[in-house]
Scaffold this active site. Structure first.
Site, short mmCIF file in Angstrom:
data_model
loop_
_atom_site.label_atom_id
_atom_site.label_comp_id
_atom_site.label_asym_id
_atom_site.label_seq_id
_atom_site.Cartn_x
_atom_site.Cartn_y
_atom_site.Cartn_z
N ASP A 1 37.16 36.61 37.54
CA ASP A 1 35.94 36.97 37.62
C ASP A 1 35.94 37.01 36.50
O ASP A 1 36.05 36.85 35.44
CB ASP A 1 35.87 37.48 38.73
CG ASP A 1 36.49 39.14 37.79
OD1 ASP A 1 36.76 39.05 36.79
OD2 ASP A 1 35.62 40.36 38.76
N LYS B 1 38.38 31.10 42.64
CA LYS B 1 38.13 32.51 42.15
C LYS B 1 38.59 33.40 43.71
O LYS B 1 39.42 34.36 43.61
CB LYS B 1 37.55 33.11 42.12
CG LYS B 1 37.36 34.81 41.09
CD LYS B 1 36.45 34.86 40.53
CE LYS B 1 34.77 35.11 41.57
NZ LYS B 1 34.41 36.11 42.77
#
Length: 207
Positions: free
Chosen positions: A147, A129
């Site tokens: 997220d 991420k």
């Protein structure tokens, strides 16, 4: 998919000016930034993990070149001052990552997915991420920032069956690919779609 398309369509017109302004800033950063500025952006992405984008922005604004030049103790204290949840661990990551200064432009010249894997394997505090976040913030649009807010949207829309507790390469690529048809529907890259999804949740565009 249709649920997310509908959500984006609801906010598309009001979000577009903000999204376009932010997107141009990402493209500009990727073109014009020097190595220290790129490292500052990479450090911002280290800081936002298990914290917040707004917190990371505040830290980046206040610490500035300190990401490059502060001693470990100075950086720890600076992160405590801005209220980071894990100031010592994150300061340690950032100081340990300084070896990459001078090499970041070379990394950005790699194919984007190769650059992401390189960052994940070699930079402390950078997972799938965070690497995607950094690359998107320097104008690489082929990646999605998965997220918790985006995951909840995808779960609600039945694009995924669960929110993972951690990422493997295989799972990240799988989940990322599920957003591909939505980005294609709006004729935009995944990285820009993320800004619309963020706006639909937060009613603002951060980075």
């Amino acid at each position: 998919m249709n649920d997310i398309v509908t959500e984006v369509e609801k906010i598309f017109d009001e979000a577009t000016p903000l999204v376009e302004e932010k997107w141009q800033s990402f493209l500009s950063l990727g073109r014009k930034a020097n190595e220290e500025e790129l490292f500052s952006e990479l450090s911002f992405c280290v800081l936002t993990a298990n914290w917040s984008a707004l917190g990371g922005i505040k830290a980046q604004n206040e610490i500035g070149k300190g990401f490059v030049h502060f001693s470990l103790s100075e950086l720890e204290n600076a992160l405590k001052k801005v209220g980071h949840r894990f100031p010592n661990a994150r300061a340690n990551y950032i100081v340990s990552n300084r070896w990459i200064i001078g090499n970041l432009k070379e990394v950005l010249n790699m194919p984007t997915l190769e650059a992401r894997e390189y960052l994940v394997k070699n930079v402390k505090g950078i997972g799938w991420k965070e690497a995607s976040h950094f690359l998107r913030n320097v104008g690489k649009g082929e990646v999605a920032i998965l997220d918790k807010h985006i995951m909840r949207m995808m779960l609600s829309a039945h694009l995924i069956d669960e929110i993972p507790k951690g990422w493997t390469k295989k799972r990240y690529l799988d989940y990322e690919s599920r957003l591909g048809p939505i980005a294609k529907h709006f004729d935009m890259p995944l990285g820009k779609l993320d800004l619309y999804l963020w706006y639909s949740v937060k009613k603002r565009v951060d980075k």
